[in-house]
Enzyme design. Structure first.
Site, PDB file in Angstrom:
ATOM      1  N   ASP A 175       2.516   2.606  20.975  1.00  0.00           N
ATOM      2  CA  ASP A 175       1.288   2.920  20.238  1.00  0.00           C
ATOM      3  C   ASP A 175       0.051   2.445  21.008  1.00  0.00           C
ATOM      4  O   ASP A 175      -1.070   2.780  20.643  1.00  0.00           O
ATOM      5  CB  ASP A 175       1.305   2.182  18.890  1.00  0.00           C
ATOM      6  CG  ASP A 175       1.341   3.121  17.701  1.00  0.00           C
ATOM      7  OD1 ASP A 175       1.068   4.321  17.878  1.00  0.00           O
ATOM      8  OD2 ASP A 175       1.636   2.634  16.600  1.00  0.00           O
ATOM      9  N   GLN A 211       4.267   0.910  11.772  1.00  0.00           N
ATOM     10  CA  GLN A 211       3.433   1.880  11.051  1.00  0.00           C
ATOM     11  C   GLN A 211       2.323   1.138  10.299  1.00  0.00           C
ATOM     12  O   GLN A 211       2.586   0.158   9.594  1.00  0.00           O
ATOM     13  CB  GLN A 211       4.313   2.691  10.074  1.00  0.00           C
ATOM     14  CG  GLN A 211       3.593   3.833   9.386  1.00  0.00           C
ATOM     15  CD  GLN A 211       3.182   4.966  10.343  1.00  0.00           C
ATOM     16  OE1 GLN A 211       3.837   5.203  11.344  1.00  0.00           O
ATOM     17  NE2 GLN A 211       2.104   5.631  10.036  1.00  0.00           N
ATOM     18  N   LEU A 212       1.114   1.612  10.437  1.00  0.00           N
ATOM     19  CA  LEU A 212      -0.053   0.994   9.789  1.00  0.00           C
ATOM     20  C   LEU A 212      -0.598   1.937   8.721  1.00  0.00           C
ATOM     21  O   LEU A 212      -0.475   3.155   8.866  1.00  0.00           O
ATOM     22  CB  LEU A 212      -1.121   0.694  10.836  1.00  0.00           C
ATOM     23  CG  LEU A 212      -0.670  -0.250  11.972  1.00  0.00           C
ATOM     24  CD1 LEU A 212      -1.787  -0.396  12.991  1.00  0.00           C
ATOM     25  CD2 LEU A 212      -0.242  -1.599  11.429  1.00  0.00           C
ATOM     26  N   LYS A 261       7.530  11.911  12.483  1.00  0.00           N
ATOM     27  CA  LYS A 261       7.841  11.314  13.788  1.00  0.00           C
ATOM     28  C   LYS A 261       9.352  11.328  14.046  1.00  0.00           C
ATOM     29  O   LYS A 261       9.795  11.662  15.149  1.00  0.00           O
ATOM     30  CB  LYS A 261       7.314   9.865  13.842  1.00  0.00           C
ATOM     31  CG  LYS A 261       5.787   9.779  13.879  1.00  0.00           C
ATOM     32  CD  LYS A 261       5.258   8.368  13.675  1.00  0.00           C
ATOM     33  CE  LYS A 261       3.734   8.388  13.589  1.00  0.00           C
ATOM     34  NZ  LYS A 261       3.140   7.077  13.280  1.00  0.00           N
TER      35      LYS A 261
END
Ligand code: GUN
Length: 324
Positions: free
Chosen positions: A145, A120-121, A76
């Site tokens: 997101d 971020q997951l 990213k």
């Protein structure tokens, strides 16, 4: 005027489309995402020339140090740098508490120089953190997101122009568009109901006027459901779960899976496969996404798209204030 074949090539769809076709046309996310990224680079350049020195800005908040997250984040950040987006990583240790993560989110919410924030997951902390508490704390205007209640609620009600659409489903829709297959009136089947892929994919297909069936781990007759799909989107997280024999002849098959399976023929001892058994599904599908090189690059491109869109909304708001 471009011929269908020339148009397909430009758009990243390739394969044999003659009447004797037995192998699906491949929908390339790598090619399509490049078209999107090139367009965004030009757009950012235009913004910079209009507002001196202005750059869209994105913060990626990471908790912990998972290898897979590190890889996704570096992809990213690299894409952002190429487009001209100012992207920064804020990393908290895996000892971070929920309050500490919330404080970091609030700090970014209040920083007017940041237009997009993603967490971020999965969160990688030794402490119990309720993911939803974190994603819901993100300001809806910066939630690129699309995971906050506000954005998810708007999407579920069909307010598509007024929300951020989660990146993976948004990328899937873009790939479906590339096929030229009309979504309206089709029967779409989504496998998986996660907040990040399956549930928003259902909403997006529905508001593009498909009739949608969402399947999950308790769906008793998965092969039959899959067999009814003109458009099939799979985000189940199980390697090669969907077998080619289940797929309707000519269907559009979009595979969101990224699974690592062992492969002794590779130097690394493993390879990446999707949730669809590709070599059998491409004998029946009309169009299919590969893994890797399908949905993955589109997720990144759509994050960039949402960030640029957020920056544009910010500029419009500033201009409106100036003109008051
Ligand atoms: N982890 C895996 N995919 C994603 C994504 O699209 N967004 C976030 N925030 N975390 C992820």
């Amino acid at each position: 005027m471009l011929s269908v074949a020339a148009l397909s090539l430009r758009l990243g769809v390739s394969g044999c489309q003659g009447s004797k076709r037995s192998i699906a046309t491949v929908i390339s996310g790598s090619k399509t995402s490049k078209v999107v990224r090139d367009r965004l680079r030009a757009e950012v350049e235009r913004m910079r020339s209009q507002v001196f020195g202005f750059r869209p800005s994105l913060v990626v908040l990471q908790v912990g140090d998972r290898d897979d997250s590190n890889l996704y984040i570096s992809t990213k950040l690299k894409a952002a740098a190429e487009i001209g987006i100012d992207a920064k990583l804020t990393r908290l240790p895996n000892t971070a508490t929920q309050d500490e993560v919330l404080q970091s989110v609030m700090a970014v919410n209040e920083d007017p120089s940041v237009h997009g924030l993603i967490v971020q997951l999965p969160l990688d902390s030794v402490n119990h953190i309720v993911t939803e508490q974190i994603t819901n704390a993100i300001s809806p205007e910066k939630d690129v997101d699309g995971l906050s209640f506000i954005n998810a609620g708007k999407l579920s009600r069909g307010d598509l122009k007024d929300c951020f659409i989660p990146c993976t489903p948004n990328g899937c829709m873009e790939l479906i568009r590339q096929t030229g297959v009309t979504v309206a009136g089709k029967h779409a089947v989504v496998i998986g109901r996660s907040k990040i892929v399956g549930a928003p994919m259902h909403d997006l297909l529905l508001w593009n006027h498909a009739t949608v069936t969402t399947c999950h781990s308790k769906t008793p007759d998965l092969p039959q459901q899959v067999g009814r799909a003109d458009i099939l989107v799979v985000g189940a997280g199980r390697a090669e779960m969907v077998r080619g024999e289940w797929v309707k002849e000519g269907a559009v098959v979009i595979d969101c899976g990224i699974n690592h399976v062992s492969d002794e023929t590779k130097a690394s001892g493993k390879r990446v496969v999707g949730d669809v058994h590709y070599s059998s599904a491409n004998q029946r599908a009309g169009f299919i996404t590969p893994v890797p090189g399908g949905v993955g690059p589109m997720t990144v491109a759509m994050l960039m798209e949402n960030t640029v869109q957020s920056a544009q909304r910010f500029l419009l708001k500033m201009a409106a204030r100036w003109n008051q």
